[in-house]
Design a protein around this motif. Structure first.
Motif, PDB file in Angstrom:
ATOM      1  N   UNK A  99       0.834  -1.204   0.000  1.00  0.00           N
ATOM      2  CA  UNK A  99       0.000   0.000   0.000  1.00  0.00           C
ATOM      3  C   UNK A  99       0.874   1.262   0.000  1.00  0.00           C
ATOM      4  N   UNK A 100       1.957   1.219   0.747  1.00  0.00           N
ATOM      5  CA  UNK A 100       2.865   2.367   0.796  1.00  0.00           C
ATOM      6  C   UNK A 100       3.532   2.566  -0.563  1.00  0.00           C
ATOM      7  N   UNK A 101       3.996   1.473  -1.152  1.00  0.00           N
ATOM      8  CA  UNK A 101       4.613   1.567  -2.486  1.00  0.00           C
ATOM      9  C   UNK A 101       3.630   2.070  -3.529  1.00  0.00           C
ATOM     10  N   UNK A 102       2.391   1.597  -3.466  1.00  0.00           N
ATOM     11  CA  UNK A 102       1.375   2.055  -4.417  1.00  0.00           C
ATOM     12  C   UNK A 102       1.192   3.567  -4.312  1.00  0.00           C
ATOM     13  N   UNK A 103       1.186   4.080  -3.089  1.00  0.00           N
ATOM     14  CA  UNK A 103       1.053   5.519  -2.877  1.00  0.00           C
ATOM     15  C   UNK A 103       2.244   6.260  -3.483  1.00  0.00           C
ATOM     16  N   UNK A 104       3.457   5.801  -3.182  1.00  0.00           N
ATOM     17  CA  UNK A 104       4.647   6.459  -3.712  1.00  0.00           C
ATOM     18  C   UNK A 104       4.672   6.416  -5.236  1.00  0.00           C
ATOM     19  N   UNK A 105       4.326   5.268  -5.817  1.00  0.00           N
ATOM     20  CA  UNK A 105       4.357   5.110  -7.275  1.00  0.00           C
ATOM     21  C   UNK A 105       3.348   6.042  -7.951  1.00  0.00           C
ATOM     22  N   UNK A 106       2.179   6.199  -7.345  1.00  0.00           N
ATOM     23  CA  UNK A 106       1.151   7.023  -7.972  1.00  0.00           C
ATOM     24  C   UNK A 106       1.398   8.514  -7.751  1.00  0.00           C
ATOM     25  N   UNK A 107       1.797   8.891  -6.555  1.00  0.00           N
ATOM     26  CA  UNK A 107       1.920  10.316  -6.240  1.00  0.00           C
ATOM     27  C   UNK A 107       3.309  10.877  -6.525  1.00  0.00           C
ATOM     28  N   UNK A 108       4.304  10.021  -6.634  1.00  0.00           N
ATOM     29  CA  UNK A 108       5.682  10.455  -6.908  1.00  0.00           C
ATOM     30  C   UNK A 108       6.288   9.538  -7.962  1.00  0.00           C
ATOM     31  N   UNK A 109       5.735   9.508  -9.166  1.00  0.00           N
ATOM     32  CA  UNK A 109       6.163   8.516 -10.153  1.00  0.00           C
ATOM     33  C   UNK A 109       7.596   8.655 -10.643  1.00  0.00           C
ATOM     34  N   UNK A 110       8.221   9.782 -10.399  1.00  0.00           N
ATOM     35  CA  UNK A 110       9.596   9.974 -10.857  1.00  0.00           C
ATOM     36  C   UNK A 110      10.564  10.156  -9.690  1.00  0.00           C
ATOM     37  N   UNK A 111      10.180   9.681  -8.524  1.00  0.00           N
ATOM     38  CA  UNK A 111      10.991   9.669  -7.300  1.00  0.00           C
ATOM     39  C   UNK A 111      11.197  11.047  -6.674  1.00  0.00           C
ATOM     40  N   UNK A 157      15.570  -6.344   1.107  1.00  0.00           N
ATOM     41  CA  UNK A 157      15.219  -5.993  -0.266  1.00  0.00           C
ATOM     42  C   UNK A 157      16.219  -4.957  -0.793  1.00  0.00           C
ATOM     43  N   UNK A 158      17.261  -5.404  -1.502  1.00  0.00           N
ATOM     44  CA  UNK A 158      18.303  -4.474  -1.945  1.00  0.00           C
ATOM     45  C   UNK A 158      17.806  -3.408  -2.924  1.00  0.00           C
ATOM     46  N   UNK A 159      16.885  -3.757  -3.804  1.00  0.00           N
ATOM     47  CA  UNK A 159      16.365  -2.754  -4.739  1.00  0.00           C
ATOM     48  C   UNK A 159      15.635  -1.647  -3.983  1.00  0.00           C
ATOM     49  N   UNK A 160      14.894  -2.013  -2.952  1.00  0.00           N
ATOM     50  CA  UNK A 160      14.181  -1.015  -2.167  1.00  0.00           C
ATOM     51  C   UNK A 160      15.164  -0.159  -1.363  1.00  0.00           C
ATOM     52  N   UNK A 161      16.244  -0.778  -0.878  1.00  0.00           N
ATOM     53  CA  UNK A 161      17.280  -0.006  -0.174  1.00  0.00           C
ATOM     54  C   UNK A 161      17.891   1.035  -1.102  1.00  0.00           C
ATOM     55  N   UNK A 162      18.163   0.630  -2.329  1.00  0.00           N
ATOM     56  CA  UNK A 162      18.758   1.554  -3.294  1.00  0.00           C
ATOM     57  C   UNK A 162      17.783   2.671  -3.669  1.00  0.00           C
ATOM     58  N   UNK A 163      16.512   2.333  -3.816  1.00  0.00           N
ATOM     59  CA  UNK A 163      15.511   3.355  -4.122  1.00  0.00           C
ATOM     60  C   UNK A 163      15.389   4.355  -2.969  1.00  0.00           C
ATOM     61  N   UNK A 164      15.359   3.848  -1.754  1.00  0.00           N
ATOM     62  CA  UNK A 164      15.295   4.734  -0.586  1.00  0.00           C
ATOM     63  C   UNK A 164      16.526   5.635  -0.534  1.00  0.00           C
ATOM     64  N   UNK A 165      17.685   5.083  -0.850  1.00  0.00           N
ATOM     65  CA  UNK A 165      18.917   5.881  -0.856  1.00  0.00           C
ATOM     66  C   UNK A 165      18.835   7.000  -1.887  1.00  0.00           C
ATOM     67  N   UNK A 166      18.320   6.692  -3.072  1.00  0.00           N
ATOM     68  CA  UNK A 166      18.156   7.716  -4.106  1.00  0.00           C
ATOM     69  C   UNK A 166      17.218   8.830  -3.629  1.00  0.00           C
ATOM     70  N   UNK A 167      16.136   8.447  -2.985  1.00  0.00           N
ATOM     71  CA  UNK A 167      15.186   9.433  -2.490  1.00  0.00           C
ATOM     72  C   UNK A 167      15.832  10.319  -1.426  1.00  0.00           C
ATOM     73  N   UNK A 168      16.579   9.712  -0.522  1.00  0.00           N
ATOM     74  CA  UNK A 168      17.255  10.489   0.526  1.00  0.00           C
ATOM     75  C   UNK A 168      18.230  11.491  -0.084  1.00  0.00           C
TER      76      UNK A 168
END
Length: 125
Positions: A44-56, A80-91
């Motif tokens: 549910x959290x990912x769905x929110x991020x994907x819809x409201x922030x589609x380009x990170x 989940x390494x891909x999620x760790x990397x995505x979170x790092x990019x966002x930070x």
């Protein structure tokens, strides 16, 4: 009333990419959203991020909401390494204050996935 976390976020902060659905809820205080976010599942959290922030780096969600969202996802998906990397990019995209945390996430992701699975939105893995 809101049926999804995404709808609740849209009611509180709006949606950069589309109209905000009409809502009959009387209270649109961010604290009620945070309560819902706190107990939401990672999907549910990912769905929110994907819809409201589609380009990170876009969207109307406040940075602190994005940071909290990624933290909650990583608590539910600690390996989940891909999620760790995505979170790092966002930070990194939202300020240098969190660069050390972003680097730590990348180190942990590399330990789990030396091949470097790319995060969502960053091309083929």
């Amino acid at each position: 009333m809101h049926t999804t976390l995404t709808q609740h976020a849209q009611c509180v902060w709006g949606d950069e990419y589309g109209p905000t659905a009409e809502c009959e809820a009387r209270e649109h205080h961010w604290m009620y959203f945070v309560e819902e976010l706190t107990f939401a599942d990672a999907e549910a959290i990912l769905a929110m991020l994907r819809e409201l922030c589609p380009h990170l780096v876009d969207g109307l969600l406040p940075v602190w909401v994005r940071n909290l969202a990624y933290r909650l996802i990583l608590l539910q998906r600690p390996d989940d390494p891909a999620m760790m990397r995505e979170a790092a990019l966002s930070l990194e995209a939202h300020g240098p204050s969190w660069d050390d945390i972003a680097e730590d996430l990348r180190v942990r992701a590399d330990a789990l996935d030396p091949e470097g699975t790319r995060p969502w939105g960053q091309g083929p893995g």
